[in-house]
Design a protein around this motif. Structure first.
Motif, mmCIF file in Angstrom:
data_model
loop_
_atom_site.group_PDB
_atom_site.id
_atom_site.type_symbol
_atom_site.label_atom_id
_atom_site.label_comp_id
_atom_site.label_asym_id
_atom_site.label_seq_id
_atom_site.Cartn_x
_atom_site.Cartn_y
_atom_site.Cartn_z
ATOM 1 N N LEU A 1 0.916 -1.248 0.046
ATOM 2 C CA LEU A 1 -0.091 -0.107 0.107
ATOM 3 C C LEU A 1 0.843 1.202 -0.077
ATOM 4 N N PHE A 2 1.936 1.149 0.875
ATOM 5 C CA PHE A 2 2.927 2.400 0.740
ATOM 6 C C PHE A 2 3.569 2.396 -0.501
ATOM 7 N N ALA A 3 4.015 1.620 -1.023
ATOM 8 C CA ALA A 3 4.791 1.434 -2.216
ATOM 9 C C ALA A 3 3.860 2.073 -3.229
ATOM 10 N N ALA A 4 2.450 1.775 -3.245
ATOM 11 C CA ALA A 4 1.533 2.470 -4.292
ATOM 12 C C ALA A 4 1.390 3.841 -4.075
ATOM 13 N N LEU A 5 1.353 4.261 -2.688
ATOM 14 C CA LEU A 5 1.134 5.615 -2.290
ATOM 15 C C LEU A 5 2.420 6.449 -2.784
ATOM 16 N N ALA A 6 3.621 5.790 -2.637
ATOM 17 C CA ALA A 6 4.894 6.815 -3.115
ATOM 18 C C ALA A 6 4.531 6.852 -4.744
ATOM 19 N N GLY A 7 4.258 5.919 -5.400
ATOM 20 C CA GLY A 7 4.064 6.137 -6.717
ATOM 21 C C GLY A 7 3.246 7.359 -7.184
ATOM 22 N N GLU A 8 2.018 7.233 -6.257
ATOM 23 C CA GLU A 8 1.030 8.389 -6.481
ATOM 24 C C GLU A 8 1.854 9.806 -6.275
ATOM 25 N N PHE A 9 2.379 9.860 -5.076
ATOM 26 C CA PHE A 9 3.206 11.033 -4.965
ATOM 27 C C PHE A 9 4.189 11.443 -6.022
ATOM 28 N N ALA A 10 4.743 10.391 -6.657
ATOM 29 C CA ALA A 10 5.914 10.808 -7.738
ATOM 30 C C ALA A 10 5.006 11.210 -8.833
ATOM 31 N N ALA A 11 3.827 10.664 -9.287
ATOM 32 C CA ALA A 11 2.764 11.090 -10.329
ATOM 33 C C ALA A 11 2.224 12.513 -10.011
ATOM 34 N N ALA B 1 3.570 15.218 -8.851
ATOM 35 C CA ALA B 1 4.445 16.365 -9.029
ATOM 36 C C ALA B 1 4.058 16.925 -10.305
ATOM 37 N N ALA B 2 3.820 16.246 -11.068
ATOM 38 C CA ALA B 2 3.580 16.626 -12.788
ATOM 39 C C ALA B 2 2.200 17.539 -12.637
ATOM 40 N N SER B 3 1.366 17.300 -11.807
ATOM 41 C CA SER B 3 0.033 18.015 -11.878
ATOM 42 C C SER B 3 -0.118 19.113 -10.990
ATOM 43 N N LEU B 4 0.758 19.672 -10.262
ATOM 44 C CA LEU B 4 0.540 20.524 -9.392
ATOM 45 C C LEU B 4 0.361 21.939 -9.942
ATOM 46 N N ASP B 5 0.591 22.210 -10.958
ATOM 47 C CA ASP B 5 0.338 23.841 -11.713
ATOM 48 C C ASP B 5 -1.223 24.059 -11.570
ATOM 49 N N ALA B 6 -2.144 23.037 -11.835
ATOM 50 C CA ALA B 6 -3.362 23.299 -11.894
ATOM 51 C C ALA B 6 -4.315 23.229 -10.514
ATOM 52 N N THR B 7 -5.218 23.892 -10.278
ATOM 53 C CA THR B 7 -5.960 24.022 -9.154
ATOM 54 C C THR B 7 -6.239 22.726 -8.850
ATOM 55 N N THR B 8 -6.941 21.885 -9.728
ATOM 56 C CA THR B 8 -7.531 20.529 -9.516
ATOM 57 C C THR B 8 -6.357 19.918 -9.202
ATOM 58 N N GLY B 9 -5.096 19.834 -9.753
ATOM 59 C CA GLY B 9 -3.798 19.158 -9.411
ATOM 60 C C GLY B 9 -3.733 19.149 -7.963
ATOM 61 N N ARG B 10 -3.696 20.668 -7.457
ATOM 62 C CA ARG B 10 -3.502 20.756 -5.979
ATOM 63 C C ARG B 10 -4.692 20.015 -5.158
ATOM 64 N N ASP B 11 -5.707 20.208 -5.411
ATOM 65 C CA ASP B 11 -6.833 19.567 -4.787
ATOM 66 C C ASP B 11 -6.575 18.151 -4.598
ATOM 67 N N ASP B 12 -6.276 17.310 -5.755
ATOM 68 C CA ASP B 12 -5.862 15.980 -5.746
ATOM 69 C C ASP B 12 -4.845 15.649 -4.728
ATOM 70 N N TYR B 13 -3.877 16.582 -4.990
ATOM 71 C CA TYR B 13 -2.799 16.561 -4.144
ATOM 72 C C TYR B 13 -2.997 16.326 -2.454
ATOM 73 N N TYR B 14 -3.859 17.402 -2.071
ATOM 74 C CA TYR B 14 -4.283 17.512 -0.749
ATOM 75 C C TYR B 14 -5.228 16.260 -0.154
ATOM 76 N N ALA B 15 -6.055 15.874 -1.363
ATOM 77 C CA ALA B 15 -6.662 14.341 -1.093
ATOM 78 C C ALA B 15 -5.896 13.402 -0.983
ATOM 79 N N LEU B 16 -4.561 13.222 -1.748
ATOM 80 C CA LEU B 16 -3.776 12.224 -1.497
ATOM 81 C C LEU B 16 -3.179 12.384 -0.384
ATOM 82 N N ILE B 17 -2.785 13.356 0.247
ATOM 83 C CA ILE B 17 -2.349 13.652 1.682
ATOM 84 C C ILE B 17 -3.080 13.031 2.731
ATOM 85 N N ALA B 18 -4.427 13.244 2.361
ATOM 86 C CA ALA B 18 -5.293 12.674 3.690
ATOM 87 C C ALA B 18 -5.429 11.396 3.541
ATOM 88 N N ARG B 19 -5.287 10.529 2.191
ATOM 89 C CA ARG B 19 -5.627 9.030 2.111
ATOM 90 C C ARG B 19 -4.076 8.738 2.704
#
Length: 228
Positions: A106-116, A118-136
């Motif tokens: 599970l944590f290996a999969a989450l590490a992969g999601e954090f790696a992915a 990084a490419a989408s943080l410029d968009a507001t939706t990307g930041r929203d997804d990132y905060y949701a990923l931190i919550a998960r």
């Protein structure tokens, strides 16, 4: 019995509404929460309102100035430093325990999601997804630790962190660093390396605190969303 249940539900609704308004800043520090006015505004009687205010007081989000007047508490740089002291102790301990007890895949999969991410943080939706990923990620750590006392303490800390995040500036460079820091923590957990997970958590929290304090001490920002 039904009256008690209805009152509890009314209290829960009032608490949830007031909590969201305090965390979002709609109810700013120093706002007076008079019983009669708030009960009418929230559509509840005064008994469930008092119960909601008592819970918020236990959370440290309001304080009673008189028998019928409660105010929203302030939060300053010293409060934030104190908050991060307990956060550091709890999250570093949680990281060590999660490395021992957690699901490595599970944590290996989450590490992969954090790696992915990084490419989408410029968009507001990307930041929203990132905060949701931190919550998960936080939820996965909590589940791995499986300690009700640590979980309860972290819930209190996170309740205040929502207010702190709102006060901080959304800095692209800090977001990018935060992604890398979370990825390293997740990778350490996947490798069951408790020492590395705790150290990476320590570095992440130190950097987050520095960024937040800089934002509130130099408030030339245009965004109300921060990183932690």
């Amino acid at each position: 019995m039904s009256t008690t249940v209805e009152r509890t539900r009314a209290s829960d609704r009032a608490y949830a509404t007031l909590l969201e308004e305090i965390q979002s800043g709609a109810l700013a520090p120093g706002t007076v929460l008079a019983e009669v006015e708030q009960a009418a505004r929230l559509g509840v009687s005064r008994t469930p309102l008092r119960e909601a205010l008592q819970q918020l007081s236990a959370d440290g989000l309001v304080e009673q100035q008189s028998p019928r007047v409660t105010v929203v508490t302030d939060i300053d740089a010293d409060d934030i430093r104190s908050l991060f002291e307990i956060r550091r102790a709890l999250e570093e301990s949680a990281a060590r325990l999660a490395a021992e007890r957690g699901d490595a895949e599970l944590f290996a999969a989450l590490a992969g999601e954090f790696a992915a991410a990084a490419a989408s943080l410029d968009a507001t939706t990307g930041r929203d997804d990132y905060y949701a990923l931190i919550a998960r990620f936080d939820a996965a750590v909590d589940a791995a630790v499986d300690n009700d006392y640590i979980a309860a303490a972290l819930r209190t800390v996170r309740t205040h962190l929502v207010r702190v995040r709102r006060m901080a500036r959304d800095k692209p460079e800090r977001l990018a660093a935060s992604v890398a820091e979370h990825r390293l923590i997740a990778e350490a957990l996947a490798e069951r390396d408790g020492d590395l997970a705790a150290h990476a958590t320590h570095v992440h929290l130190r950097n987050a605190l520095t960024s937040i304090l800089d934002s509130i001490q130099n408030p030339d920002h245009t965004s109300n969303r921060g990183q932690s």
